[in-house]
Motif scaffolding. Structure first.
Motif, PDB file in Angstrom:
ATOM      1  N   ARG A 532       0.823  -1.211   0.000  1.00  0.00           N
ATOM      2  CA  ARG A 532       0.000   0.000   0.000  1.00  0.00           C
ATOM      3  C   ARG A 532       0.860   1.264   0.000  1.00  0.00           C
ATOM      4  N   TRP A 533       1.915   1.284  -0.790  1.00  0.00           N
ATOM      5  CA  TRP A 533       2.775   2.465  -0.855  1.00  0.00           C
ATOM      6  C   TRP A 533       2.003   3.710  -1.272  1.00  0.00           C
ATOM      7  N   ASN A 534       1.034   3.540  -2.127  1.00  0.00           N
ATOM      8  CA  ASN A 534       0.247   4.685  -2.579  1.00  0.00           C
ATOM      9  C   ASN A 534      -1.143   4.681  -1.969  1.00  0.00           C
ATOM     10  N   ASP A 535      -1.240   4.119  -0.783  1.00  0.00           N
ATOM     11  CA  ASP A 535      -2.511   4.127  -0.079  1.00  0.00           C
ATOM     12  C   ASP A 535      -2.944   5.567   0.158  1.00  0.00           C
ATOM     13  N   ASP A 536      -4.233   5.842  -0.032  1.00  0.00           N
ATOM     14  CA  ASP A 536      -4.710   7.216   0.145  1.00  0.00           C
ATOM     15  C   ASP A 536      -5.370   7.407   1.505  1.00  0.00           C
ATOM     16  N   ASN A 537      -5.050   6.525   2.459  1.00  0.00           N
ATOM     17  CA  ASN A 537      -5.703   6.605   3.765  1.00  0.00           C
ATOM     18  C   ASN A 537      -4.744   6.300   4.907  1.00  0.00           C
ATOM     19  N   GLY A 538      -3.983   5.208   4.826  1.00  0.00           N
ATOM     20  CA  GLY A 538      -3.195   4.755   5.965  1.00  0.00           C
ATOM     21  C   GLY A 538      -1.702   4.980   5.859  1.00  0.00           C
ATOM     22  N   GLY A 539      -1.283   5.968   5.062  1.00  0.00           N
ATOM     23  CA  GLY A 539       0.136   6.207   4.885  1.00  0.00           C
ATOM     24  C   GLY A 539       0.866   6.577   6.161  1.00  0.00           C
ATOM     25  N   CYS A 540       0.150   7.204   7.106  1.00  0.00           N
ATOM     26  CA  CYS A 540       0.809   7.609   8.349  1.00  0.00           C
ATOM     27  C   CYS A 540       1.217   6.402   9.191  1.00  0.00           C
ATOM     28  N   SER A 541       0.689   5.225   8.888  1.00  0.00           N
ATOM     29  CA  SER A 541       1.138   3.986   9.534  1.00  0.00           C
ATOM     30  C   SER A 541       2.081   3.192   8.635  1.00  0.00           C
ATOM     31  N   TYR A 542       1.741   3.123   7.356  1.00  0.00           N
ATOM     32  CA  TYR A 542       2.467   2.235   6.441  1.00  0.00           C
ATOM     33  C   TYR A 542       3.925   2.647   6.259  1.00  0.00           C
ATOM     34  N   PHE A 543       4.172   3.938   6.067  1.00  0.00           N
ATOM     35  CA  PHE A 543       5.549   4.376   5.814  1.00  0.00           C
ATOM     36  C   PHE A 543       6.453   4.215   7.031  1.00  0.00           C
ATOM     37  N   PRO A 544       6.063   4.677   8.230  1.00  0.00           N
ATOM     38  CA  PRO A 544       6.952   4.412   9.372  1.00  0.00           C
ATOM     39  C   PRO A 544       7.095   2.932   9.679  1.00  0.00           C
ATOM     40  N   CYS A 545       6.054   2.138   9.380  1.00  0.00           N
ATOM     41  CA  CYS A 545       6.161   0.684   9.552  1.00  0.00           C
ATOM     42  C   CYS A 545       7.277   0.122   8.678  1.00  0.00           C
ATOM     43  N   SER A 546       7.424   0.656   7.474  1.00  0.00           N
ATOM     44  CA  SER A 546       8.455   0.139   6.566  1.00  0.00           C
ATOM     45  C   SER A 546       9.847   0.274   7.179  1.00  0.00           C
ATOM     46  N   ALA A 547      10.091   1.402   7.852  1.00  0.00           N
ATOM     47  CA  ALA A 547      11.390   1.588   8.507  1.00  0.00           C
ATOM     48  C   ALA A 547      11.513   0.702   9.733  1.00  0.00           C
ATOM     49  N   ARG A 548      10.427   0.552  10.459  1.00  0.00           N
ATOM     50  CA  ARG A 548      10.443  -0.221  11.701  1.00  0.00           C
ATOM     51  C   ARG A 548      10.843  -1.677  11.453  1.00  0.00           C
ATOM     52  N   ILE A 549      10.437  -2.249  10.318  1.00  0.00           N
ATOM     53  CA  ILE A 549      10.723  -3.664  10.070  1.00  0.00           C
ATOM     54  C   ILE A 549      11.925  -3.863   9.150  1.00  0.00           C
ATOM     55  N   GLY A 550      12.599  -2.767   8.745  1.00  0.00           N
ATOM     56  CA  GLY A 550      13.845  -2.911   7.993  1.00  0.00           C
ATOM     57  C   GLY A 550      13.703  -3.061   6.497  1.00  0.00           C
ATOM     58  N   VAL A 551      12.681  -2.451   5.912  1.00  0.00           N
ATOM     59  CA  VAL A 551      12.596  -2.415   4.450  1.00  0.00           C
ATOM     60  C   VAL A 551      13.783  -1.614   3.916  1.00  0.00           C
ATOM     61  N   LYS A 552      14.271  -1.960   2.750  1.00  0.00           N
ATOM     62  CA  LYS A 552      15.437  -1.276   2.189  1.00  0.00           C
ATOM     63  C   LYS A 552      15.186   0.230   2.140  1.00  0.00           C
ATOM     64  N   PRO A 553      16.089   1.019   2.710  1.00  0.00           N
ATOM     65  CA  PRO A 553      15.850   2.465   2.818  1.00  0.00           C
ATOM     66  C   PRO A 553      15.704   3.162   1.475  1.00  0.00           C
ATOM     67  N   GLU A 554      16.466   2.723   0.475  1.00  0.00           N
ATOM     68  CA  GLU A 554      16.338   3.371  -0.831  1.00  0.00           C
ATOM     69  C   GLU A 554      14.940   3.159  -1.412  1.00  0.00           C
ATOM     70  N   LEU A 555      14.314   2.014  -1.107  1.00  0.00           N
ATOM     71  CA  LEU A 555      12.950   1.766  -1.560  1.00  0.00           C
ATOM     72  C   LEU A 555      11.965   2.652  -0.798  1.00  0.00           C
ATOM     73  N   ILE A 556      12.168   2.794   0.506  1.00  0.00           N
ATOM     74  CA  ILE A 556      11.281   3.653   1.301  1.00  0.00           C
ATOM     75  C   ILE A 556      11.287   5.075   0.743  1.00  0.00           C
ATOM     76  N   ILE A 557      12.478   5.610   0.489  1.00  0.00           N
ATOM     77  CA  ILE A 557      12.589   6.984   0.005  1.00  0.00           C
ATOM     78  C   ILE A 557      11.989   7.119  -1.394  1.00  0.00           C
ATOM     79  N   LYS A 558      12.216   6.143  -2.234  1.00  0.00           N
ATOM     80  CA  LYS A 558      11.643   6.166  -3.580  1.00  0.00           C
ATOM     81  C   LYS A 558      10.118   6.196  -3.511  1.00  0.00           C
ATOM     82  N   LYS A 559       9.545   5.343  -2.694  1.00  0.00           N
ATOM     83  CA  LYS A 559       8.093   5.269  -2.600  1.00  0.00           C
ATOM     84  C   LYS A 559       7.510   6.499  -1.907  1.00  0.00           C
ATOM     85  N   LEU A 560       8.244   7.043  -0.937  1.00  0.00           N
ATOM     86  CA  LEU A 560       7.789   8.260  -0.275  1.00  0.00           C
ATOM     87  C   LEU A 560       7.674   9.399  -1.288  1.00  0.00           C
ATOM     88  N   LYS A 561       8.675   9.529  -2.134  1.00  0.00           N
ATOM     89  CA  LYS A 561       8.657  10.591  -3.146  1.00  0.00           C
ATOM     90  C   LYS A 561       7.537  10.368  -4.162  1.00  0.00           C
TER      91      LYS A 561
END
Length: 690
Positions: A532-561
């Motif tokens: 749900r990288w482009n979720d239009d509702n729960g991004g305030c949980s999904y994005f910090p969750c990605s860092a919390r569980i160790g998703v590759k940081p370059e992917l997190i930043i790419k999807k955030l942008k």
């Protein structure tokens, strides 16, 4: 112009939609949002406590717009639209020019009084006209107008037996002109305020304006000095500061915190009345406040929750035969609810039992970030006891396991005229949904800790420990060949349209880099299956969750942008499908988690950071009441500084293969994976590579 949003497109949503797109500023109570009228620019003015407290009619009620201050601007100038949203100074600067003539307007809201200031400077005296205040065209309430000593007064009152509380707002407007310069002030006072800030308008002058401007800039300077985030990626740094800004402009009225749309109110019919939605939206706005070391922005958070306690106890007893508190989905200030129960009491709760415990999460974050016993004793703990009373009675114990019953993970549409309970039977009877299980694990762990620190209710801790230790496991099943979390143990297995399958990870802090590897693997499987990288509702949980569980940081930043490119408006608000303000926390919560984690009592420095990007942060707040600063350059951590506010035991993952640690006047070396130190109040710990 370091953290300035430059806007060159005229606002098209302000005044028409719930989420405005015009530049905005505010003082935590009063908001100013740019829009336009047929002859130029409108400044929409709103106030956090301007509520129509109508509970009996679903078509009315909620937070309301105050009015506009309208500037007439020659069209040949206005078509060259240029606005700076200066977040470092808390100001808006507008310039409309054809290369020869110009209109310049500077706007800010005072932190000394409930007054917004506007300065108009024109290149030609003949172009100058005094702006006009236009009260909002509302269908209800009385409006009185008068003028005394050059000050225009507009008083709007909402009263009547059908209201939960009455509101009276007085707007005082005055302008002074000197040649090609006009200074205007708009003062707002309600019956909930103390004092009368309109008195300052008698002394309105260029000198007063300059003093207020200087003091406003000093306020914002002090605000940003509490913490900092610097980054060689300007997009990331800019959005971290925008997160702080958006919450600060609407979160300083202690009794009327920001709802779904903060105080960015430009239209009468704001979605969901701009209320406090307790099944994540209200909480989401505050997710990054404590970790960013802006704990003061959560001072307002508890007010509507505590005001509803007695009503929540009545609901619990009347509808479920339980002690404790039972909260609806949508509430307002001062014990108000925002929906009618004419279709049955479940219309208020939508099949969910977790709203009260969910609303505790920001208080829990604040507790672990500060260990502030006064806050716990006077604010959080009495409310927590009400929540504990409810769940001790409501949980069903079978074969030694505590189960959550008749608790839907999704809202059940009891509000529909054609609602058929048989159609939703499966959902009505759901058990052990992931979110509620995560909330309960987080909550009971915290109340045990808080009780021990306060040295109260020792006789109840054994029961609370038993619940935590014997609460139903997170349900799992296999999807696409991988083991993932199941939404419930009985009922909904999966839903591709939301992020509820990961919210026990964030904000509930139940899984992270220090968790059992098998559990962490399931969490990652669930995260990527959810996708749900482009979720239009729960991004305030999904994005910090990605860092919390160790998703590759370059992917997190790419999807955030990518997400921000799709959803971000020119004023840096995000136009998502839920509310408005909650998603302003996405940037700071995600970046904070990428550079510092402490959810399990162990500090991790740059645990999920893209090492190709130089970064430094200052005074981020970690669990245990530690203020942490660190820097990374050329992929290497340079130094770490930790200040202990409460003198608690510090445990930090060693950021170097061999570290030199200085604690006050003492020092030692460590090659251990974990560095553990018994700190003292005010102690500074420095860690550098040896």
């Amino acid at each position: 112009m370091k953290h300035t949003a430059v806007i060159k497109t005229r606002p098209i949503r302000s005044g028409k939609h719930s989420t405005p797109d015009g530049a905005l500023c505010g003082n935590g109570d009063i908001g100013v949002i740019l829009g336009e009228h047929k002859n130029g620019m409108s400044c929409h003015i709103s106030k956090a406590d301007f509520w129509l407290a109508n509970e009996k009619d679903s078509a009315y009620g909620g937070i309301k717009p105050v009015g506009t201050l309208d500037f007439d601007i020659p069209p040949e100038l206005y078509e060259n639209y240029y606005v700076e949203q200066r977040m470092d100074e808390g100001e808006l600067f507008c310039r409309f020019s054809d290369g020869k003539r110009f209109f310049e307007i500077l706007i800010f809201v005072s932190h000394n009084s409930r007054t917004a200031f506007f300065e108009l400077v024109c290149s030609d005296d003949s172009d100058v006209s005094t702006p006009r205040f236009v009260p909002s065209d509302l269908e209800y309430g009385s409006l009185e107008e008068k003028e005394e000593n050059g000050i225009k007064y507009y008083t709007r009152s909402f009263s009547g037996d059908e209201l939960h509380f009455e509101t009276r707002l007085t707007v005082a407007v005055k302008s002074v002109r000197n040649k090609n310069r006009v200074i205007s002030s708009v003062s707002l006072n309600t019956n909930f305020d103390s004092g009368n800030d309109a008195e300052k308008l008698d002394r309105l002058s260029e000198e007063l304006f300059e003093r207020e401007k200087r003091e406003n800039r000093n306020w914002w300077k002090a605000f940003y000095e509490k913490s900092g985030f610097k980054c060689s990626d300007s997009f990331l740094e800019m959005n971290w500061y925008a997160s702080q800004y958006m919450l600060a402009v609407c979160s300083l009225n202690r009794d009327f915190p920001p709802g779904l749309y903060g105080n960015f109110i430009t239209t009468d019919k704001v979605n969901w009345k701009g209320d406090y939605h307790l099944n994540y939206n209200y909480q989401g706005s505050f997710y990054g406040a404590c970790s960013s070391n802006h704990v003061e922005l959560t001072d307002c958070y508890a007010a509507p929750l505590l005001a509803l306690r007695e009503r929540g106890k009545e609901y619990s007893e009347k509808f479920l035969g339980q002690k404790g508190v039972f909260y609806p989905v949508g509430i307002g200030p001062k014990g108000m609810i925002t929906e009618k129960s004419d279709k049955g009491w479940e219309r208020l709760f939508l099949g969910q039992r977790s709203n009260a415990v969910h609303s505790a999460d920001i208080m829990i974050m604040r507790w672990y970030a500060t260990y502030d016993k006064d806050y716990a004793r006077n604010i959080a703990y009495p409310f927590f006891l009400d929540i504990a009373d409810f769940w001790e009675g409501y949980l069903v114990k079978r074969d030694g396991v505590y189960n959550v019953v008749h608790d839907s993970i999704h809202e059940i549409p009891y509000y529909r005229d054609d609602f058929d309970p048989e159609k939703y039977k499966k959902q009505i009877n759901e058990e052990n949904n992931l979110l509620t299980l995560g909330l309960l694990k987080m909550f009971f762990k915290c109340i045990i800790d808080m009780s021990a620190e306060l040295e109260v209710d020792g006789d109840r801790r054994e029961k609370w420990r038993e619940i935590v230790e014997n609460l139903h496991d997170y349900p799992t099943f296999r999807k696409k060949g991988k083991k993932v979390f199941r939404y419930t143990s009985k009922g909904t297995a999966w839903n591709n349209s939301n992020t509820l399958c990961i919210q026990h990870i964030y904000p509930c802090s139940q899984i992270g880099l220090g968790s059992n590897p098998k559990l962490l693997k399931i969490a990652k499987n669930t995260f990527f299956t959810n996708n749900r990288w482009n979720d239009d509702n729960g991004g305030c949980s999904y994005f910090p969750c990605s860092a919390r569980i160790g998703v590759k940081p370059e992917l997190i930043i790419k999807k955030l942008k990518q997400n921000f490119k799709k959803f971000q408006l020119p004023n840096m608000l995000l136009l998502h499908g839920g509310g408005c303000l909650e998603n302003s926390s996405i940037a700071c919560t995600t970046l904070n988690e990428m550079v510092l984690q402490s959810y399990d009592g162990t500090l991790r420095i740059f645990p999920a950071w893209d090492r190709r990007i130089d970064c430094s942060f200052e005074n981020l707040r970690a669990d245990g009441a530690f203020l942490v600063s660190a820097s990374m350059k050329n992929g290497k951590t340079e130094k770490v500084k930790i200040i202990s506010e409460r003198g608690r035991r510090l445990k930090v993952k060693n950021p170097f293969s061999r570290s030199r640690i200085t604690c006050g006047t003492d020092g030692f070396f460590s090659e251990n994976e974990d560095i553990e130190i018994e700190t003292q109040v005010g102690m500074t710990v420095l860690i550098v590579e040896n």
